[in-house]
Design a protein around this motif. Structure first.
Motif, PDB file in Angstrom:
ATOM      1  N   ASP A  82       0.832  -1.213   0.000  1.00  0.00           N
ATOM      2  CA  ASP A  82       0.000   0.000   0.000  1.00  0.00           C
ATOM      3  C   ASP A  82       0.859   1.252   0.000  1.00  0.00           C
ATOM      4  O   ASP A  82       0.551   2.226  -0.679  1.00  0.00           O
ATOM      5  CB  ASP A  82      -0.925   0.007   1.220  1.00  0.00           C
ATOM      6  CG  ASP A  82      -1.967  -1.098   1.161  1.00  0.00           C
ATOM      7  OD1 ASP A  82      -2.202  -1.627   0.048  1.00  0.00           O
ATOM      8  OD2 ASP A  82      -2.530  -1.443   2.213  1.00  0.00           O
ATOM      9  N   TYR A  83       1.938   1.235   0.787  1.00  0.00           N
ATOM     10  CA  TYR A  83       2.770   2.431   0.906  1.00  0.00           C
ATOM     11  C   TYR A  83       3.616   2.655  -0.345  1.00  0.00           C
ATOM     12  O   TYR A  83       3.673   3.760  -0.882  1.00  0.00           O
ATOM     13  CB  TYR A  83       3.680   2.328   2.131  1.00  0.00           C
ATOM     14  CG  TYR A  83       4.590   3.534   2.291  1.00  0.00           C
ATOM     15  CD1 TYR A  83       4.125   4.700   2.879  1.00  0.00           C
ATOM     16  CD2 TYR A  83       5.898   3.504   1.833  1.00  0.00           C
ATOM     17  CE1 TYR A  83       4.943   5.808   3.011  1.00  0.00           C
ATOM     18  CE2 TYR A  83       6.730   4.607   1.954  1.00  0.00           C
ATOM     19  CZ  TYR A  83       6.251   5.757   2.546  1.00  0.00           C
ATOM     20  OH  TYR A  83       7.057   6.854   2.658  1.00  0.00           O
ATOM     21  N   THR A  84       4.303   1.596  -0.808  1.00  0.00           N
ATOM     22  CA  THR A  84       5.241   1.762  -1.926  1.00  0.00           C
ATOM     23  C   THR A  84       4.553   1.750  -3.287  1.00  0.00           C
ATOM     24  O   THR A  84       5.099   2.264  -4.263  1.00  0.00           O
ATOM     25  CB  THR A  84       6.288   0.644  -1.907  1.00  0.00           C
ATOM     26  OG1 THR A  84       5.630  -0.628  -2.098  1.00  0.00           O
ATOM     27  CG2 THR A  84       7.036   0.630  -0.586  1.00  0.00           C
ATOM     28  N   GLY A  85       3.354   1.150  -3.355  1.00  0.00           N
ATOM     29  CA  GLY A  85       2.685   1.012  -4.640  1.00  0.00           C
ATOM     30  C   GLY A  85       3.259  -0.111  -5.487  1.00  0.00           C
ATOM     31  O   GLY A  85       2.853  -0.280  -6.644  1.00  0.00           O
ATOM     32  N   LEU A  86       4.180  -0.883  -4.934  1.00  0.00           N
ATOM     33  CA  LEU A  86       4.781  -2.001  -5.665  1.00  0.00           C
ATOM     34  C   LEU A  86       3.966  -3.271  -5.436  1.00  0.00           C
ATOM     35  O   LEU A  86       3.351  -3.444  -4.389  1.00  0.00           O
ATOM     36  CB  LEU A  86       6.216  -2.234  -5.196  1.00  0.00           C
ATOM     37  CG  LEU A  86       7.207  -1.087  -5.373  1.00  0.00           C
ATOM     38  CD1 LEU A  86       8.544  -1.458  -4.753  1.00  0.00           C
ATOM     39  CD2 LEU A  86       7.380  -0.733  -6.846  1.00  0.00           C
ATOM     40  N   SER A  87       3.995  -4.147  -6.416  1.00  0.00           N
ATOM     41  CA  SER A  87       3.358  -5.456  -6.231  1.00  0.00           C
ATOM     42  C   SER A  87       4.290  -6.337  -5.404  1.00  0.00           C
ATOM     43  O   SER A  87       5.477  -6.031  -5.230  1.00  0.00           O
ATOM     44  CB  SER A  87       3.094  -6.113  -7.583  1.00  0.00           C
ATOM     45  OG  SER A  87       4.332  -6.442  -8.217  1.00  0.00           O
ATOM     46  N   LEU A  88       3.756  -7.434  -4.900  1.00  0.00           N
ATOM     47  CA  LEU A  88       4.582  -8.355  -4.122  1.00  0.00           C
ATOM     48  C   LEU A  88       5.698  -8.918  -4.988  1.00  0.00           C
ATOM     49  O   LEU A  88       6.841  -9.053  -4.535  1.00  0.00           O
ATOM     50  CB  LEU A  88       3.711  -9.485  -3.552  1.00  0.00           C
ATOM     51  CG  LEU A  88       4.451 -10.532  -2.713  1.00  0.00           C
ATOM     52  CD1 LEU A  88       5.125  -9.880  -1.513  1.00  0.00           C
ATOM     53  CD2 LEU A  88       3.500 -11.638  -2.265  1.00  0.00           C
ATOM     54  N   GLU A  89       5.390  -9.214  -6.247  1.00  0.00           N
ATOM     55  CA  GLU A  89       6.411  -9.776  -7.138  1.00  0.00           C
ATOM     56  C   GLU A  89       7.543  -8.767  -7.352  1.00  0.00           C
ATOM     57  O   GLU A  89       8.732  -9.128  -7.347  1.00  0.00           O
ATOM     58  CB  GLU A  89       5.783 -10.155  -8.484  1.00  0.00           C
ATOM     59  CG  GLU A  89       4.825 -11.337  -8.429  1.00  0.00           C
ATOM     60  CD  GLU A  89       3.504 -10.997  -7.746  1.00  0.00           C
ATOM     61  OE1 GLU A  89       3.191  -9.790  -7.641  1.00  0.00           O
ATOM     62  OE2 GLU A  89       2.811 -11.924  -7.305  1.00  0.00           O
ATOM     63  N   GLN A  90       7.197  -7.491  -7.562  1.00  0.00           N
ATOM     64  CA  GLN A  90       8.230  -6.468  -7.733  1.00  0.00           C
ATOM     65  C   GLN A  90       9.082  -6.326  -6.476  1.00  0.00           C
ATOM     66  O   GLN A  90      10.304  -6.167  -6.557  1.00  0.00           O
ATOM     67  CB  GLN A  90       7.577  -5.121  -8.066  1.00  0.00           C
ATOM     68  CG  GLN A  90       6.915  -5.069  -9.434  1.00  0.00           C
ATOM     69  CD  GLN A  90       6.132  -3.788  -9.631  1.00  0.00           C
ATOM     70  OE1 GLN A  90       5.395  -3.355  -8.742  1.00  0.00           O
ATOM     71  NE2 GLN A  90       6.282  -3.176 -10.797  1.00  0.00           N
ATOM     72  N   SER A  91       8.432  -6.405  -5.325  1.00  0.00           N
ATOM     73  CA  SER A  91       9.144  -6.248  -4.059  1.00  0.00           C
ATOM     74  C   SER A  91      10.069  -7.422  -3.790  1.00  0.00           C
ATOM     75  O   SER A  91      11.183  -7.250  -3.290  1.00  0.00           O
ATOM     76  CB  SER A  91       8.143  -6.092  -2.909  1.00  0.00           C
ATOM     77  OG  SER A  91       7.288  -4.984  -3.133  1.00  0.00           O
ATOM     78  N   LEU A  92       9.612  -8.619  -4.101  1.00  0.00           N
ATOM     79  CA  LEU A  92      10.443  -9.796  -3.887  1.00  0.00           C
ATOM     80  C   LEU A  92      11.654  -9.781  -4.801  1.00  0.00           C
ATOM     81  O   LEU A  92      12.726 -10.286  -4.450  1.00  0.00           O
ATOM     82  CB  LEU A  92       9.630 -11.070  -4.118  1.00  0.00           C
ATOM     83  CG  LEU A  92       8.463 -11.317  -3.149  1.00  0.00           C
ATOM     84  CD1 LEU A  92       7.735 -12.600  -3.539  1.00  0.00           C
ATOM     85  CD2 LEU A  92       8.949 -11.401  -1.715  1.00  0.00           C
ATOM     86  N   ASP A  93      11.507  -9.178  -5.963  1.00  0.00           N
ATOM     87  CA  ASP A  93      12.599  -9.128  -6.931  1.00  0.00           C
ATOM     88  C   ASP A  93      13.688  -8.157  -6.477  1.00  0.00           C
ATOM     89  O   ASP A  93      14.875  -8.464  -6.572  1.00  0.00           O
ATOM     90  CB  ASP A  93      12.059  -8.719  -8.305  1.00  0.00           C
ATOM     91  CG  ASP A  93      13.158  -8.709  -9.352  1.00  0.00           C
ATOM     92  OD1 ASP A  93      13.825  -9.748  -9.524  1.00  0.00           O
ATOM     93  OD2 ASP A  93      13.360  -7.645  -9.979  1.00  0.00           O
ATOM     94  N   ASP A  94      13.303  -6.978  -5.976  1.00  0.00           N
ATOM     95  CA  ASP A  94      14.282  -5.980  -5.516  1.00  0.00           C
ATOM     96  C   ASP A  94      13.620  -5.082  -4.481  1.00  0.00           C
ATOM     97  O   ASP A  94      12.890  -4.157  -4.807  1.00  0.00           O
ATOM     98  CB  ASP A  94      14.798  -5.139  -6.693  1.00  0.00           C
ATOM     99  CG  ASP A  94      15.883  -4.150  -6.261  1.00  0.00           C
ATOM    100  OD1 ASP A  94      16.312  -4.209  -5.081  1.00  0.00           O
ATOM    101  OD2 ASP A  94      16.297  -3.313  -7.083  1.00  0.00           O
ATOM    102  N   TRP A  95      13.908  -5.367  -3.198  1.00  0.00           N
ATOM    103  CA  TRP A  95      13.251  -4.609  -2.126  1.00  0.00           C
ATOM    104  C   TRP A  95      13.880  -3.246  -1.896  1.00  0.00           C
ATOM    105  O   TRP A  95      13.366  -2.441  -1.118  1.00  0.00           O
ATOM    106  CB  TRP A  95      13.264  -5.417  -0.829  1.00  0.00           C
ATOM    107  CG  TRP A  95      14.624  -5.898  -0.388  1.00  0.00           C
ATOM    108  CD1 TRP A  95      15.191  -7.098  -0.654  1.00  0.00           C
ATOM    109  CD2 TRP A  95      15.576  -5.190   0.416  1.00  0.00           C
ATOM    110  NE1 TRP A  95      16.434  -7.199  -0.081  1.00  0.00           N
ATOM    111  CE2 TRP A  95      16.697  -6.041   0.589  1.00  0.00           C
ATOM    112  CE3 TRP A  95      15.595  -3.935   1.006  1.00  0.00           C
ATOM    113  CZ2 TRP A  95      17.825  -5.659   1.317  1.00  0.00           C
ATOM    114  CZ3 TRP A  95      16.720  -3.550   1.741  1.00  0.00           C
ATOM    115  CH2 TRP A  95      17.813  -4.407   1.887  1.00  0.00           C
ATOM    116  N   THR A  96      15.019  -2.943  -2.561  1.00  0.00           N
ATOM    117  CA  THR A  96      15.672  -1.643  -2.355  1.00  0.00           C
ATOM    118  C   THR A  96      15.104  -0.556  -3.247  1.00  0.00           C
ATOM    119  O   THR A  96      15.480   0.613  -3.101  1.00  0.00           O
ATOM    120  CB  THR A  96      17.182  -1.752  -2.608  1.00  0.00           C
ATOM    121  OG1 THR A  96      17.415  -2.067  -4.002  1.00  0.00           O
ATOM    122  CG2 THR A  96      17.806  -2.837  -1.741  1.00  0.00           C
ATOM    123  N   THR A  97      14.201  -0.907  -4.157  1.00  0.00           N
ATOM    124  CA  THR A  97      13.674   0.078  -5.117  1.00  0.00           C
ATOM    125  C   THR A  97      13.088   1.323  -4.459  1.00  0.00           C
ATOM    126  O   THR A  97      13.355   2.447  -4.907  1.00  0.00           O
ATOM    127  CB  THR A  97      12.617  -0.582  -6.023  1.00  0.00           C
ATOM    128  OG1 THR A  97      13.222  -1.666  -6.727  1.00  0.00           O
ATOM    129  CG2 THR A  97      12.041   0.417  -7.015  1.00  0.00           C
TER     130      THR A  97
END
Length: 654
Positions: free
Chosen positions: A306-321
């Motif tokens: 909700d905060y970052t607007g990233l999907s779980l898949e995007q977050s799992l790929d690179d959490w430093t974004t």
């Protein structure tokens, strides 16, 4: 001597600034912080510690740490304090229990260090106290679940069975009988008895598995539900394999029976526990994350997405974004250090919100270890500290404005009764005006500045107006540290707490000795000018004197007016309004500074006020210098005219 004085003044200003920063950090720390004397008395406690143990600051200060320590924990605590005082250890950390004001126990993690005086003697202890009650309850619950699992593992029994295909004879172990709820002395069951003991839906599964093993040599492992003679049901894992003779022909089927009921129950409980964890994680106001030992992400709660607007898949790929570009490498380095040393991961950094704005977050992670101490996973949270950071910046700006103010600033307590309100703060301008350092006057009352020439009537009016909660504006004679008198003009404003009661007084003071002296000399010069004109008896002399002095008087009048207007229009008193506003919203300062329009404008206003006060000080100094120069010029003109008019020897000259 000048260099040493400048160094001392700089040190005094630095000390005052550090004291202010320490006080802010001490009071607003998210964990309990306390200073204790070597004999265990509380010297200072912050609000978090008071809330943690349920006592007010006054109540806590009336006790020692021993009074609220669980008796079983007092011995180790005292032993650690003895060791640290003897120099055996430099600091210590321990878990202990405090007795809450309501009687229940509060589990805490205590970190203690000792501050020694210049002679190396113990001066006071610094204690950091973190409430770990929730963690201890979670650990207890986890230990309980682990104990259940270990008990299940110890109680697991494995039975064996054998079916001879030629004779149809069966052989069961004692444990197999118990698994099926049968009496071992009840006789050998028939070949079909095992299927009959299963749930109707499971019997065909076992029959098919036995047929495949006997006819086709296929091994099997099936999980079926058994119904015991007493009606109870058990989940069983049945394994089987063909037995061949020397010629390779299948002559029997043998296998094992394992009661998996407790494992099934444990799995059900684990799924429930995982569901509870996810419910807890999803309901927390923080971002919650889990990674493997190598740092690859396993889980983010919904708040991250909700905060970052990233999907779980995007977050799992690179959490430093989402990290701010200036913080990305720093956060990665901190993570690499934590995983390499298996220590705690802690970092303040900025994370980009879905709308593109950045906010400050405190990220913390701790490793979960197995029995051998190897890291299995990392569990962590991200806590939004943006409002707190902004509040700290606003307080820093306010402190900077006060420090840079040209006028002396003094803050006292609100008790007007004898011996008077104690001083709690002075700025560097106060030291320049009185020669007293902050260390010398804090804890004393403003009476330290009073003396024989101090107008008691002014002091009586001051007490009367402050007692009514009004602003005070007055002038009186005060005394410096060396005993020299000076004229002081000052305004005092009451500072109010959230409930509207006066908690402190803010005094803006200025030395007007030179201004008063200039005004007195101007009046004396005017009187002497008139006297000289009369003694000369010549109108021409008076006209010339008045004409020559007139221009200088105009300049004096302009400078004096500018000084008076500058003093009257000084915005130094606005510091009282700022302080009053901050105290009014003290219960939710972070919310005020970030949510209220006035609070959001406060940092910019403080910067402008600081610049204005500096400009005001410089302008006043220039006008006073001009005023003194013009008065000297008038005195020269009068002296010259007196000589010209034949003033008798010994007559007074300006």
């Amino acid at each position: 001597m000048t260099i040493e004085s400048g160094t001392l003044a700089t040190q005094d200003r630095s000390a005052a600034l550090m004291e202010e920063r320490f006080a802010g950090a001490f009071e607003h720390a998210p964990i309990g912080v306390a200073l204790l004397s070597p004999d265990g008395r509380w010297l200072r406690v912050n609000r978090t510690l008071c809330e943690m143990v349920g006592f007010t600051e006054v109540q806590l200060m009336a006790r020692t740490f021993k009074d609220i320590t669980h008796p079983a924990d007092l011995g180790p605590d005292m032993d650690n304090m003895r060791r640290i005082m003897s120099g055996e250890i430099g600091a210590f950390q321990m878990e202990k229990r405090y007795i809450h004001a309501r009687g229940h126990l509060v589990e805490v993690m205590l970190n203690v260090s000792l501050v020694r005086d210049q002679d190396g003697r113990p001066d006071y202890f610094i204690s950091h106290v973190q409430d770990i009650s929730e963690r201890k309850r979670a650990e207890a619950a986890l230990r309980e679940r682990e104990a259940d699992l270990r008990q299940t593992q110890r109680l697991v029994g494995l039975g064996s069975w054998n079916l001879d295909l030629a004779s149809g004879a069966t052989r069961w172990s004692q444990q197999t009988y118990r698994i099926f709820g049968l009496d071992p002395d009840g006789g050998v069951p028939s070949p079909t008895r095992m299927s009959c003991l299963l749930d109707a839906a499971a019997a065909p599964t076992l029959d098919a598995a036995l047929h495949g093993a006997a006819q086709e040599g296929i091994e099997f492992a099936i999980e079926v539900e058994a119904v015991r003679p007493d009606g109870s049901r058990r989940w069983l894992v049945l394994r089987g394999e063909p037995v061949r003779d020397a010629a390779g022909a299948i002559v029997a089927v043998r296998g094992t029976a394992f009661d998996a009921s407790r494992r099934r129950q444990a799995e059900t409980a684990l799924r429930a526990s995982e569901a509870e964890f996810r419910t807890l994680a999803e309901s927390m106001p923080q971002i919650v994350w889990i990674t493997r030992a190598d740092g690859s992400v396993l889980y983010f709660n919904q708040k991250w997405m909700d905060y970052t607007g990233l999907s779980l898949e995007q977050s799992l790929d690179d959490w430093t974004t989402p990290f701010h570009p200036d913080d990305r490498q720093r956060s990665w380095d901190a993570w690499q250090h934590a995983t390499a040393t298996e220590g705690t991961y802690a970092l303040e950094c900025r994370l980009r919100r879905a709308d593109g704005t950045y906010r400050w977050w405190l990220t913390r992670g701790v490793p979960q270890r197995d029995a051998a101490g190897q890291v299995l996973k990392w569990f962590g949270t991200c806590t939004d500290i943006h409002d707190m950071k902004m509040a700290q910046e606003s307080l820093r700006l306010l402190g900077s404005a006060v420090e840079q103010a040209g006028e002396s600033v003094m803050i006292t307590e609100a008790d007007l009764d004898a011996p008077g309100p104690r001083i709690v703060f002075v700025n560097p301008a106060f030291t320049r005006m009185t020669s007293y350092t902050s260390d010398e006057v804090i804890g004393l009352t403003p009476r330290v500045l009073q003396g024989p020439l101090t107008d008691r009537g002014v002091l009586a009016r001051l007490r009367e107006q402050l007692g009514r909660g009004e602003l005070f504006d007055g002038e009186a004679i005060n005394y410096r540290k060396d005993g020299s008198a000076f004229a002081m003009e000052w305004q005092i404003a009451p500072l109010r707490g959230p409930a509207g009661n006066v908690t402190h007084y803010l005094a803006i003071q200025r030395d007007v000795t030179e201004r008063n002296r200039a005004q007195a000399e101007l009046a004396a010069t005017h009187r002497q000018l008139v006297a000289a004109s009369h003694r000369a008896g010549k109108a021409e002399v008076a006209i010339n004197v008045l004409h020559n002095v007139g221009n200088a008087l105009n300049s004096v009048n302009v400078s004096a007016s500018l000084v008076v207007e500058t003093v009257r229009g000084s915005r130094a008193a606005n510091l009282a309004k700022v302080a009053d506003l901050l105290r009014e919203h003290g219960s939710d300062l972070a919310g005020f500074l970030t949510g209220d329009p006035r609070g959001r404008r406060l940092p910019e206003y403080l910067q402008q006020l600081s610049a204005h006060l500096q400009h005001e000080q410089q302008a006043t100094a220039r006008e006073l210098e001009s005023l003194v120069a013009n008065i000297e010029h008038i005195k020269d003109i009068v002296a010259m005219q007196q000589d010209h008019a034949g003033t008798p020897a010994g007559a007074a000259k300006p």
